[in-house]
Design a protein around this motif. Structure first.
Motif, short mmCIF file in Angstrom:
data_model
loop_
_atom_site.label_atom_id
_atom_site.label_comp_id
_atom_site.label_asym_id
_atom_site.label_seq_id
_atom_site.Cartn_x
_atom_site.Cartn_y
_atom_site.Cartn_z
N GLY A 160 -27.22 -13.76 62.06
CA GLY A 160 -27.73 -15.07 62.51
C GLY A 160 -29.19 -14.92 63.10
O GLY A 160 -30.34 -15.25 62.76
N LEU A 161 -29.33 -14.14 63.98
CA LEU A 161 -31.07 -13.15 64.71
C LEU A 161 -31.22 -12.43 64.21
O LEU A 161 -32.18 -13.01 63.38
CB LEU A 161 -30.02 -12.70 66.09
N TRP A 162 -29.78 -11.58 63.08
CA TRP A 162 -31.26 -11.18 62.22
C TRP A 162 -31.74 -12.01 61.18
O TRP A 162 -32.63 -11.61 60.17
CB TRP A 162 -30.32 -9.54 61.61
N GLN A 163 -30.96 -13.42 60.44
CA GLN A 163 -31.85 -13.95 59.50
C GLN A 163 -32.52 -14.84 59.43
O GLN A 163 -32.52 -15.39 58.90
CB GLN A 163 -30.49 -14.54 58.77
N GLY A 164 -32.79 -14.79 60.86
CA GLY A 164 -33.66 -15.59 62.34
C GLY A 164 -33.01 -17.14 62.39
O GLY A 164 -33.78 -18.88 61.94
N LYS A 165 -32.23 -17.25 61.66
CA LYS A 165 -31.08 -18.64 62.11
C LYS A 165 -31.09 -19.43 64.04
O LYS A 165 -30.98 -18.40 64.89
CB LYS A 165 -29.32 -18.72 62.15
N ASP A 166 -31.67 -20.15 64.35
CA ASP A 166 -31.91 -21.21 65.94
C ASP A 166 -31.17 -20.73 66.53
O ASP A 166 -31.03 -21.29 67.65
CB ASP A 166 -32.61 -22.30 65.43
N LYS A 209 -43.96 -15.51 72.56
CA LYS A 209 -44.09 -16.14 71.21
C LYS A 209 -43.71 -15.39 69.97
O LYS A 209 -43.37 -16.33 69.45
CB LYS A 209 -45.96 -16.04 71.57
N GLU A 210 -44.24 -13.60 70.23
CA GLU A 210 -43.32 -13.79 68.76
C GLU A 210 -42.15 -13.79 68.58
O GLU A 210 -41.29 -13.82 67.55
CB GLU A 210 -43.22 -11.96 69.01
N GLY A 211 -40.94 -13.75 69.62
CA GLY A 211 -39.48 -14.51 69.78
C GLY A 211 -39.61 -15.61 69.61
O GLY A 211 -38.24 -16.08 68.59
N ALA A 250 -39.99 -16.19 65.55
CA ALA A 250 -39.68 -16.02 64.41
C ALA A 250 -38.40 -16.92 64.29
O ALA A 250 -37.58 -16.58 62.62
CB ALA A 250 -38.72 -14.91 65.05
N PHE A 251 -37.75 -17.84 64.60
CA PHE A 251 -37.20 -18.71 64.33
C PHE A 251 -37.02 -20.37 63.78
O PHE A 251 -36.59 -20.83 64.39
CB PHE A 251 -35.92 -18.69 65.61
N LYS A 252 -38.73 -20.31 63.91
CA LYS A 252 -39.38 -21.41 63.12
C LYS A 252 -39.52 -21.54 61.58
O LYS A 252 -39.46 -20.97 60.73
CB LYS A 252 -40.56 -21.43 63.18
#
Length: 128
Positions: free
Chosen positions: A69-75, A121-123, A126-128
């Motif tokens: 989920g993190l790799w795919q950018g899932k909040d 900010k970057e972290g 990534a999930f928006k």
């Protein structure tokens, strides 16, 4: 729309979860096997092996899905990773009494994950 590239920090945290997943599954299998081998002589060890094995397997599976989920950018994965890091941070505070080095490493690692996923900010972006 082009797929956005995940920041390196998010990828590193995801890899930590993948490694954690592999370790959890391996320990789960080892606990189940050890419980089966030792259970014929001491039944309590069989039960302990099964329960421990199931717990480690469950954590391994959950860690895999969080990493993916993190790799795919899932909040949802970001939120769960922050919660797990907060629990790890509290656990590290308790660990310092027994192992200063281990506790400090845990504090730094979990604190860095919380900071990166919540405040960097970057972290966050990534999930928006």
């Amino acid at each position: 729309m082009a797929k956005k590239e995940m920041p390196t920090g998010v990828k590193l945290i995801a890899v930590l979860y993948y490694v954690s997943a592999a370790v959890g599954v391996l320990l789960g299998i080892l606990f189940l096997a050890a419980g089966g081998l030792l259970g014929s002589t001491i039944p309590f060890l069989a039960a302990l092996g099964v329960v421990g094995g199931i717990i480690f397997l469950a954590f391994g599976i959950v860690s895999f899905f969080i990493g993916r989920g993190l790799w795919q950018g899932k909040d949802w994965a970001r939120i769960i990773a922050i919660v797990f890091a907060a629990i790890g941070l509290l656990s590290s505070l308790l660990t310092i009494a027994g192992s200063l080095v281990g506790g400090l490493i845990g504090l730094i690692l979990h604190g860095a994950i919380i900071w990166y996923l919540m405040f960097n900010k970057e972290g966050k972006n990534a999930f928006k």
